[in-house]
Design a protein around this motif. Structure first.
Motif, short mmCIF file in Angstrom:
data_model
loop_
_atom_site.label_atom_id
_atom_site.label_comp_id
_atom_site.label_asym_id
_atom_site.label_seq_id
_atom_site.Cartn_x
_atom_site.Cartn_y
_atom_site.Cartn_z
N ASP A 121 0.82 -1.22 0.00
CA ASP A 121 0.00 0.00 0.00
C ASP A 121 0.85 1.27 0.00
OD1 ASP A 121 -2.51 1.28 -0.01
OD2 ASP A 121 -2.60 1.41 2.18
N SER A 123 1.90 3.47 -2.37
CA SER A 123 1.50 4.67 -3.10
C SER A 123 0.42 5.44 -2.34
CB SER A 123 1.00 4.29 -4.49
OG SER A 123 0.65 5.43 -5.23
N ARG A 124 -0.59 4.72 -1.85
CA ARG A 124 -1.69 5.40 -1.14
C ARG A 124 -1.19 6.02 0.17
NH1 ARG A 124 -6.28 4.48 2.04
NH2 ARG A 124 -5.38 2.53 2.77
N THR A 127 0.64 9.23 -0.56
CA THR A 127 -0.28 10.32 -0.87
C THR A 127 -0.94 10.87 0.39
OG1 THR A 127 -0.74 9.42 -3.07
CG2 THR A 127 -2.36 10.96 -2.16
N ASP A 131 -0.60 14.64 2.07
CA ASP A 131 -1.80 15.45 2.23
C ASP A 131 -2.07 15.80 3.69
OD1 ASP A 131 -2.23 15.45 -0.48
OD2 ASP A 131 -3.72 13.84 -0.45
N LYS A 276 -5.42 7.79 -13.93
CA LYS A 276 -6.33 8.52 -13.03
C LYS A 276 -6.80 7.66 -11.86
CE LYS A 276 -8.08 11.62 -16.66
NZ LYS A 276 -7.06 11.29 -17.64
N LEU A 277 -6.46 6.38 -11.88
CA LEU A 277 -6.89 5.48 -10.83
C LEU A 277 -5.89 5.50 -9.67
CD1 LEU A 277 -7.94 2.44 -13.05
CD2 LEU A 277 -9.44 4.14 -12.00
N THR A 278 -6.40 5.40 -8.47
CA THR A 278 -5.53 5.44 -7.29
C THR A 278 -4.95 4.07 -6.95
OG1 THR A 278 -7.43 5.10 -5.82
CG2 THR A 278 -6.79 7.38 -6.29
N ASN A 279 -5.44 3.02 -7.60
CA ASN A 279 -4.95 1.68 -7.29
C ASN A 279 -4.03 1.14 -8.39
OD1 ASN A 279 -7.08 1.48 -9.07
ND2 ASN A 279 -8.07 -0.26 -8.05
#
Length: 321
Positions: A121, A123-124, A127, A131, A276-279
């Motif tokens: 996990d 990349s998520r 991010t 943020d 454009k996908l978060t996965n």
């Protein structure tokens, strides 16, 4: 040796270029991703005795091969020859060489890196923290240990990745009708049915060449066979996968994620929905071009060219079929 070699689609690593220049060969390089007309113009201008193919926008076809009138050898900077018309080269009597084994470890490591990033996990989480969100409850990472890796293609790269995965405690099976039984060792199980492999694997990693049989091999039907929550990794060729079907499976959540180093169109459009996908985790077809692999490929491609220009026979493992 008063010969000329044109590098089509980018510069060659210094070590490879030096081998050619030290042999007295004139070396010319073109920008990457040049189109068919630019290739023909380069061939007519420089009249090369050999070319080294790196990054092209179009397939190197018969007209390009005949332009210049002196071409005796085509060397692929890598092992995938989907950008070279092999049949036309054979009809013209021009051997095509590949740099067998030069970048296999790099590709296997890249595939493992994509697998690790997806399952952990990364990349998520990256991010979220950028943020300003520091929430460990949102972490969805898992262990690779105990998960089932399904390899589609079991040549050098697949075998290398399989060995790495075993060391991490993964279960590994592979589908490849062309690989001998002797390659399946150390607990890696041979799967004779691709559909069954896809339905059982937690992670599917693609390592097959692009052929008429493998184009859109992983289509909507086969993606639907994959386990809910499975991951797909592609460091092979983009058109092995039906991208539209993959996008839908990622949007719906049927697949948990995909790690992609290659795409149906390269360079891809900026509005490719996969971006454009978060996965998804995406890289620009660089698995096989680490600094180390580029050096090895450049040296091997240059040696293949010189062998042919000297009138010597290349070993079978270096010849594209």
């Amino acid at each position: 040796m008063e010969k000329t070699v044109v590098i089509l689609g980018g510069e060659l690593a210094a070590e490879g270029r030096a081998i050619l220049e030290e042999a007295g060969v004139g070396v010319v390089s073109t920008p990457p991703y040049i189109d068919r007309q630019a290739v023909i113009e380069a061939m007519n201008r420089h009249k090369p005795d050999a070319v080294i193919v790196r990054l092209l926008a179009d397939i190197l076809g018969r007209k390009e091969m005949e332009a210049g009138g002196r071409l005796r050898h085509i060397a692929k900077h890598g092992v995938g020859t989907n950008d070279i018309d092999i049949e036309s080269a054979a009809r013209l009597g021009i051997p095509v060489s590949v740099t067998t084994g030069s970048n296999g470890h790099s590709v296997a490591e890249h595939a493992l890196g994509l697998m690790m990033a997806l399952v952990k996990d990364f990349s998520r989480q990256d991010t979220l923290i950028r943020d300003g969100v520091w929430d460990k409850n949102q972490y969805q990472g898992r262990e690779l240990r105990g998960q089932h890796l399904g390899l589609v293609g079991f040549g050098f790269i697949g075998q290398t990745l399989g060995t790495m995965a075993l060391a991490l405690g993964m279960r590994v099976s592979a589908f490849d009708p062309h690989t001998p039984d002797s390659a399946f060792r150390d607990g890696i199980r041979r799967e004779s049915d691709l559909d069954r492999l896809l339905s059982q694997a937690d992670i599917v990693s693609l390592h097959c060449p692009l052929t008429p049989d493998t184009r859109n091999l992983i289509d909507a039907r086969r993606i639907a066979l994959m386990k809910p929550g499975a991951f797909l990794v592609n460091t092979a060729r983009g058109v092995v996968v039906d991208e539209a079907a993959l996008v839908e499976a990622l949007k719906s959540g049927h697949l948990a994620g995909a790690g992609l180093d290659s795409f149906a169109l390269e360079p891809p459009d900026r509005d490719n929905p996969l971006f454009k996908l978060t996965n998804t985790i995406v890289t620009p077809h660089v698995a096989g071009v680490t600094i180390d692999a580029k050096r090895a490929m450049a040296v091997m491609a240059a040696q293949n060219v010189l062998t042919t220009l000297r009138g010597q026979q290349l070993a079978e493992r270096f010849l594209a079929r």
